[in-house]
Design a protein around this motif. Structure first.
Motif, PDB file in Angstrom:
ATOM      1  N   ALA A  51       0.821  -1.207   0.000  1.00  0.00           N
ATOM      2  CA  ALA A  51       0.000   0.000   0.000  1.00  0.00           C
ATOM      3  C   ALA A  51       0.858   1.261   0.000  1.00  0.00           C
ATOM      4  CB  ALA A  51      -0.917   0.007   1.223  1.00  0.00           C
ATOM      5  N   GLY A  52       2.100   1.129   0.456  1.00  0.00           N
ATOM      6  CA  GLY A  52       2.974   2.282   0.429  1.00  0.00           C
ATOM      7  C   GLY A  52       3.392   2.668  -0.974  1.00  0.00           C
ATOM      8  N   GLU A  53       3.225   1.731  -1.930  1.00  0.00           N
ATOM      9  CA  GLU A  53       3.621   1.996  -3.312  1.00  0.00           C
ATOM     10  C   GLU A  53       2.431   2.251  -4.225  1.00  0.00           C
ATOM     11  OE1 GLU A  53       6.703   2.313  -4.111  1.00  0.00           O
ATOM     12  OE2 GLU A  53       7.449   1.740  -2.130  1.00  0.00           O
ATOM     13  N   THR A  54       1.297   1.702  -3.886  1.00  0.00           N
ATOM     14  CA  THR A  54       0.131   1.834  -4.754  1.00  0.00           C
ATOM     15  C   THR A  54      -1.130   1.829  -3.916  1.00  0.00           C
ATOM     16  OG1 THR A  54      -1.107   0.859  -6.586  1.00  0.00           O
ATOM     17  CG2 THR A  54      -0.001  -0.661  -5.109  1.00  0.00           C
ATOM     18  N   GLN A  55      -2.205   2.399  -4.424  1.00  0.00           N
ATOM     19  CA  GLN A  55      -3.460   2.438  -3.679  1.00  0.00           C
ATOM     20  C   GLN A  55      -4.341   1.248  -3.994  1.00  0.00           C
ATOM     21  OE1 GLN A  55      -5.314   6.220  -4.393  1.00  0.00           O
ATOM     22  NE2 GLN A  55      -3.912   7.301  -3.048  1.00  0.00           N
ATOM     23  N   GLU A  56      -3.989   0.441  -5.006  1.00  0.00           N
ATOM     24  CA  GLU A  56      -4.822  -0.694  -5.386  1.00  0.00           C
ATOM     25  C   GLU A  56      -4.043  -1.998  -5.292  1.00  0.00           C
ATOM     26  OE1 GLU A  56      -8.401   0.125  -8.241  1.00  0.00           O
ATOM     27  OE2 GLU A  56      -6.516   0.554  -9.286  1.00  0.00           O
ATOM     28  N   ILE A  57      -4.607  -2.943  -4.561  1.00  0.00           N
ATOM     29  CA  ILE A  57      -3.994  -4.256  -4.389  1.00  0.00           C
ATOM     30  C   ILE A  57      -5.079  -5.306  -4.593  1.00  0.00           C
ATOM     31  CG2 ILE A  57      -2.748  -5.791  -2.819  1.00  0.00           C
ATOM     32  CD1 ILE A  57      -1.969  -3.249  -1.244  1.00  0.00           C
ATOM     33  N   LEU A  58      -4.752  -6.356  -5.311  1.00  0.00           N
ATOM     34  CA  LEU A  58      -5.666  -7.486  -5.485  1.00  0.00           C
ATOM     35  C   LEU A  58      -4.989  -8.732  -4.934  1.00  0.00           C
ATOM     36  CD1 LEU A  58      -8.336  -8.613  -6.696  1.00  0.00           C
ATOM     37  CD2 LEU A  58      -7.014  -9.121  -8.774  1.00  0.00           C
ATOM     38  N   THR A  59      -5.648  -9.387  -3.981  1.00  0.00           N
ATOM     39  CA  THR A  59      -5.105 -10.613  -3.393  1.00  0.00           C
ATOM     40  C   THR A  59      -5.850 -11.815  -3.947  1.00  0.00           C
ATOM     41  OG1 THR A  59      -6.569 -10.410  -1.476  1.00  0.00           O
ATOM     42  CG2 THR A  59      -4.379  -9.466  -1.282  1.00  0.00           C
ATOM     43  N   PHE A 100     -11.028 -21.640   3.133  1.00  0.00           N
ATOM     44  CA  PHE A 100     -10.605 -20.923   4.328  1.00  0.00           C
ATOM     45  C   PHE A 100     -11.460 -19.666   4.447  1.00  0.00           C
ATOM     46  CE2 PHE A 100      -8.144 -19.730   0.651  1.00  0.00           C
ATOM     47  CZ  PHE A 100      -8.207 -18.348   0.660  1.00  0.00           C
ATOM     48  N   ASP A 101     -11.250 -18.906   5.492  1.00  0.00           N
ATOM     49  CA  ASP A 101     -12.018 -17.685   5.703  1.00  0.00           C
ATOM     50  C   ASP A 101     -11.411 -16.564   4.865  1.00  0.00           C
ATOM     51  OD1 ASP A 101     -13.101 -15.241   6.708  1.00  0.00           O
ATOM     52  OD2 ASP A 101     -13.573 -16.233   8.610  1.00  0.00           O
ATOM     53  N   LEU A 102     -12.082 -16.197   3.782  1.00  0.00           N
ATOM     54  CA  LEU A 102     -11.556 -15.190   2.867  1.00  0.00           C
ATOM     55  C   LEU A 102     -11.377 -13.837   3.545  1.00  0.00           C
ATOM     56  CD1 LEU A 102     -13.772 -16.028  -0.241  1.00  0.00           C
ATOM     57  CD2 LEU A 102     -11.339 -16.484  -0.042  1.00  0.00           C
ATOM     58  N   VAL A 103     -12.348 -13.459   4.351  1.00  0.00           N
ATOM     59  CA  VAL A 103     -12.298 -12.154   5.010  1.00  0.00           C
ATOM     60  C   VAL A 103     -11.174 -12.116   6.029  1.00  0.00           C
ATOM     61  CG1 VAL A 103     -13.552 -10.539   6.479  1.00  0.00           C
ATOM     62  CG2 VAL A 103     -14.749 -11.722   4.629  1.00  0.00           C
ATOM     63  N   GLU A 104     -11.046 -13.165   6.828  1.00  0.00           N
ATOM     64  CA  GLU A 104     -10.022 -13.208   7.872  1.00  0.00           C
ATOM     65  C   GLU A 104      -8.619 -13.088   7.277  1.00  0.00           C
ATOM     66  OE1 GLU A 104      -8.571 -16.030  11.602  1.00  0.00           O
ATOM     67  OE2 GLU A 104     -10.013 -16.792  10.139  1.00  0.00           O
ATOM     68  N   LEU A 105      -8.393 -13.736   6.120  1.00  0.00           N
ATOM     69  CA  LEU A 105      -7.071 -13.714   5.506  1.00  0.00           C
ATOM     70  C   LEU A 105      -6.915 -12.605   4.476  1.00  0.00           C
ATOM     71  CD1 LEU A 105      -6.202 -17.502   5.117  1.00  0.00           C
ATOM     72  CD2 LEU A 105      -5.681 -15.929   6.981  1.00  0.00           C
ATOM     73  N   ASP A 132      -9.214 -11.440  -1.864  1.00  0.00           N
ATOM     74  CA  ASP A 132     -10.293 -10.896  -2.700  1.00  0.00           C
ATOM     75  C   ASP A 132     -10.950 -11.966  -3.561  1.00  0.00           C
ATOM     76  OD1 ASP A 132      -9.986  -8.081  -1.999  1.00  0.00           O
ATOM     77  OD2 ASP A 132      -8.079  -8.194  -3.049  1.00  0.00           O
ATOM     78  N   VAL A 133     -10.143 -12.854  -4.133  1.00  0.00           N
ATOM     79  CA  VAL A 133     -10.650 -13.897  -5.030  1.00  0.00           C
ATOM     80  C   VAL A 133      -9.859 -15.176  -4.789  1.00  0.00           C
ATOM     81  CG1 VAL A 133     -11.044 -14.615  -7.416  1.00  0.00           C
ATOM     82  CG2 VAL A 133     -11.193 -12.191  -6.813  1.00  0.00           C
ATOM     83  N   ALA A 134     -10.554 -16.302  -4.713  1.00  0.00           N
ATOM     84  CA  ALA A 134      -9.890 -17.601  -4.613  1.00  0.00           C
ATOM     85  C   ALA A 134     -10.403 -18.508  -5.724  1.00  0.00           C
ATOM     86  CB  ALA A 134     -10.145 -18.247  -3.249  1.00  0.00           C
ATOM     87  N   ILE A 135      -9.524 -19.336  -6.239  1.00  0.00           N
ATOM     88  CA  ILE A 135      -9.910 -20.327  -7.252  1.00  0.00           C
ATOM     89  C   ILE A 135      -9.994 -21.669  -6.551  1.00  0.00           C
ATOM     90  CG2 ILE A 135      -9.288 -21.436  -9.417  1.00  0.00           C
ATOM     91  CD1 ILE A 135      -7.737 -18.830 -10.080  1.00  0.00           C
ATOM     92  N   THR A 160     -15.480 -15.678  -3.704  1.00  0.00           N
ATOM     93  CA  THR A 160     -15.297 -14.283  -3.287  1.00  0.00           C
ATOM     94  C   THR A 160     -16.036 -14.055  -1.975  1.00  0.00           C
ATOM     95  OG1 THR A 160     -17.200 -13.624  -4.640  1.00  0.00           O
ATOM     96  CG2 THR A 160     -15.018 -13.391  -5.633  1.00  0.00           C
ATOM     97  N   PRO A 161     -15.586 -13.075  -1.179  1.00  0.00           N
ATOM     98  CA  PRO A 161     -16.311 -12.773   0.065  1.00  0.00           C
ATOM     99  C   PRO A 161     -17.717 -12.278  -0.244  1.00  0.00           C
ATOM    100  CG  PRO A 161     -14.134 -11.746   0.039  1.00  0.00           C
ATOM    101  CD  PRO A 161     -14.398 -12.229  -1.346  1.00  0.00           C
ATOM    102  N   ALA A 162     -18.622 -12.486   0.692  1.00  0.00           N
ATOM    103  CA  ALA A 162     -19.982 -11.968   0.531  1.00  0.00           C
ATOM    104  C   ALA A 162     -19.938 -10.443   0.480  1.00  0.00           C
ATOM    105  CB  ALA A 162     -20.859 -12.439   1.696  1.00  0.00           C
ATOM    106  N   GLY A 163     -20.850  -9.866  -0.275  1.00  0.00           N
ATOM    107  CA  GLY A 163     -20.881  -8.415  -0.390  1.00  0.00           C
ATOM    108  C   GLY A 163     -20.401  -7.957  -1.755  1.00  0.00           C
TER     109      GLY A 163
END
Length: 301
Positions: free
Chosen positions: A92-100, A137-142, A145-148, A274-277
């Motif tokens: 986040a120190g280098e960019t405002q957008e991160i996708l996990t 696993f718990d997407l929100v806890e970890l 953003d997206v899991a396959i 993907t997480p709910a929401g």
């Protein structure tokens, strides 16, 4: 009133984590760049602090006690989350957008990662963080953003959408086919067979499609990772049943030859979790992109 318990230092917890993972102070010391006595001393400090024996000494080795196993489960998870939090903060120190993104290890290595450059070209200012995960696993806890996911349409706490079927085929190396010519499906079952340990039923599923087949299909060599099965097949050890997604390079180069299709009957497929929401814009773009990658080669579900 809850007692204020001092938190052990990160260095102490890392020593315990490494020792618990390897069941060895020596191996833990090698991983951390410390001395064996240094790791032992840090673990002893942790034992004194919590008032419990964490390892049982057995000859020259060590083994976790019940208290050690209980603590290790939590420490592994907590340190993993902490590492991910720090990584996100650094990014986040280098960019405002991160996708996990989390994906099955072999699928990520052999299919997803080779294509990610195309996605990055579309979003050059987006940082990607890719993790390998085999089970839900718990997407929100970890913070994923997206899991396959591959398996049944079941991931508690996540929203699943179909991606594609698995598309299994029987393959063998040209060198093996020279010594074991295949004219019919029955000939395939006379070859040495390679098995994925967690999918040991696949050859039985294929055998049901072969008329009058009597071969003992559970014999052969077993491996616990698809990557190992692929390597064994490409080197002529035997015929294997593999997902086409994982062997595109070998099929294109001719290192593996497609002999027949297989239906395993499990109903399992690839899904996007993907997480709910509401999805973030990068996650929504990634889902659109990966579905486009899939649609180029097979029919989506």
């Amino acid at each position: 009133m809850e007692r204020d318990i001092p938190i052990p230092s990160i260095s102490v917890l890392r020593c315990f984590e490494a020792a618990a993972k390897h069941q060895s102070f020596t191996a833990a010391a090698e991983e951390l760049g410390l001395t064996q006595s240094g790791v032992s001393r840090q673990v002893k400090e942790l034992e004194d602090q919590i008032g419990a024996t964490l390892f049982r000494r057995e000859g020259r080795g060590i083994r976790l006690t019940q208290a050690g196993r209980s603590l290790a489960d939590g420490v592994f998870s907590d340190l993993s989350r902490l590492r991910r939090t720090i990584s996100l903060a650094v990014a986040a120190g280098e960019t405002q957008e991160i996708l996990t993104i989390a994906a099955l290890p072999t699928f990520a290595t052999r299919w997803l990662v080779p294509r990610l450059r195309d996605f990055k070209i579309r979003r050059p200012n987006l940082d990607l963080m890719v993790y390998s995960r085999s089970e839900p696993f718990d997407l929100v806890e970890l913070g994923i953003d997206v899991a396959i996911h591959f398996g049944a349409n079941d991931w508690p706490g996540a929203k699943l959408s179909p991606l594609c079927p698995e598309d299994l085929i029987v393959v063998a190396a040209p060198a093996l086919l020279e010594t074991h010519p295949v004219v019919s499906k029955a000939d395939i079952l006379e070859m040495p067979l390679l098995h994925m340990t967690s999918r040991a039923h696949l050859w039985k599923a294929f055998q049901k499609t072969v008329q009058d087949a009597t071969a003992h299909v559970q014999t052969g060599s077993y491996f616990d990772q698809f990557s190992l099965v692929i390597s064994a097949a490409a080197n002529g050890m035997g015929a294997a049943i593999l997902p086409t997604y994982l062997i595109e390079t070998e099929l294109a180069s001719g290192d593996l030859v497609n002999l027949a299709s297989v239906q395993d009957g499990s109903g399992h497929n690839y899904y996007l979790a993907t997480p709910a929401g509401e999805l973030s814009p990068p996650a929504a773009e990634f889902l659109t992109w990966i579905r486009g990658q899939v649609s180029r080669r097979v029919r989506p579900l």
